[in-house]
Design an enzyme around this catalytic site. Structure first.
Site, PDB file in Angstrom:
ATOM      1  N   ASN A   1     -12.171 -31.244   5.012  1.00 41.70           N
ATOM      2  CA  ASN A   1     -12.881 -30.147   4.344  1.00 41.70           C
ATOM      3  C   ASN A   1     -14.379 -30.437   4.311  1.00 41.70           C
ATOM      4  OD1 ASN A   1     -12.094 -32.190   2.457  1.00 41.70           O
ATOM      5  ND2 ASN A   1     -12.490 -30.829   0.738  1.00 41.70           N
TER       6      ASN A   1
ATOM      7  N   GLU B   1      -7.788 -27.740   7.012  1.00 38.48           N
ATOM      8  CA  GLU B   1      -6.829 -27.165   7.972  1.00 38.48           C
ATOM      9  C   GLU B   1      -7.545 -26.231   8.941  1.00 38.48           C
ATOM     10  OE1 GLU B   1      -6.660 -27.334   4.728  1.00 38.48           O
ATOM     11  OE2 GLU B   1      -4.602 -27.473   3.971  1.00 38.48           O
TER      12      GLU B   1
HETATM   13  N1  THU Z   1      -9.086 -27.575   0.420  1.00 38.93           N
HETATM   14  C1  THU Z   1      -8.682 -27.842   1.690  1.00 38.93           C
HETATM   15  O1  THU Z   1      -9.400 -28.446   2.495  1.00 38.93           O
HETATM   16  N2  THU Z   1      -7.445 -27.427   2.044  1.00 38.93           N
HETATM   17  C2  THU Z   1      -6.586 -26.752   1.229  1.00 38.93           C
HETATM   18  O2  THU Z   1      -5.557 -26.287   1.685  1.00 38.93           O
HETATM   19  C3  THU Z   1      -6.899 -26.617  -0.187  1.00 38.93           C
HETATM   20  C4  THU Z   1      -8.311 -26.850  -0.556  1.00 38.93           C
HETATM   21  C5  THU Z   1     -10.422 -28.014   0.033  1.00 38.93           C
HETATM   22  C6  THU Z   1     -11.409 -26.892  -0.134  1.00 38.93           C
HETATM   23  C7  THU Z   1     -12.399 -27.517  -1.076  1.00 38.93           C
HETATM   24  O3  THU Z   1     -13.342 -28.268  -0.316  1.00 38.93           O
HETATM   25  C8  THU Z   1     -11.579 -28.480  -1.907  1.00 38.93           C
HETATM   26  O4  THU Z   1     -10.381 -28.693  -1.174  1.00 38.93           O
HETATM   27  C9  THU Z   1     -11.254 -27.984  -3.300  1.00 38.93           C
HETATM   28  O5  THU Z   1     -10.681 -26.726  -3.262  1.00 38.93           O
END
Ligand code: THU
Length: 160
Positions: A61, A74
């Site tokens: 992320n 993802e």
């Molecule tokens: N996040 C992801 O990378 N994947 C997910 O499926 C859920 C949330 C990240 C987005 C953000 O940077 C952090 O987790 C908190 O929501």
């Protein structure tokens, strides 16, 4: 009145029960959490995709001070895989996450709704099932296809 009951099948594994290829993919997703850029949420997510030719692509992320401009692990991973290897179906996608204390989640990390939608499109554009492994220290969920994460989903067929 009629009723529609949709069933999803999830297998739950201990890490030791996974085969070597799946263990390697989960390890790549865990490792990718180290490259997360999450100064706002302190929640580090990693994803790793195994393509049909065996290539592994991983991502994490990436947040932004303008919060909605950031992107989940993802989608970072799938958009890169599809832009770099557009003809390679993705066989398996593994996802892992660490909380603000740096610990891997005990329960399998559930992908957000927007990521499920992108996972679905990735699966359908290649017309081949994409297995999903959701890592948790107390168990790893295996889903045989993305549809199991997003029943009753919207896709291009609805517009025909
Ligand atoms: N996040 C992801 O990378 N994947 C997910 O499926 C859920 C949330 C990240 C987005 C953000 O940077 C952090 O987790 C908190 O929501």
């Amino acid at each position: 009145m009629k009723e529609l009951n949709l069933q999803i099948d999830i297998r739950i594994y201990d890490e030791a029960e996974l085969d070597a290829a799946d263990r390697q993919l989960v390890a790549a997703a865990c490792e990718a959490t180290q490259r997360s850029y999450a100064p706002y949420s302190h929640f580090s997510v990693g994803a790793a995709a195994r393509l049909a030719d065996g290539t592994i692509v991983s991502g994490s992320n990436q947040e932004n001070a303008a919060y909605p401009s950031g992107l989940c692990a993802e989608r970072t991973t799938l958009f890169y895989a599809n832009s770099r290897y557009p003809d390679q179906p993705i066989r398996t996608l593994a996802i892992a996450a660490r909380n603000d204390r740096g610990e891997y989640l005990k329960a399998p990390i559930p992908p957000c709704g927007a990521c499920r939608q992108v996972m679905l499109e990735t699966e359908s554009r290649h017309a081949t099932p994409m297995r999903v492994l959701l890592y948790g220290t107390e168990g790893i969920y295996e889903l045989q296809k993305v549809g199991d994460l997003l029943p009753l989903s919207f896709d291009a067929t609805a517009m025909e």
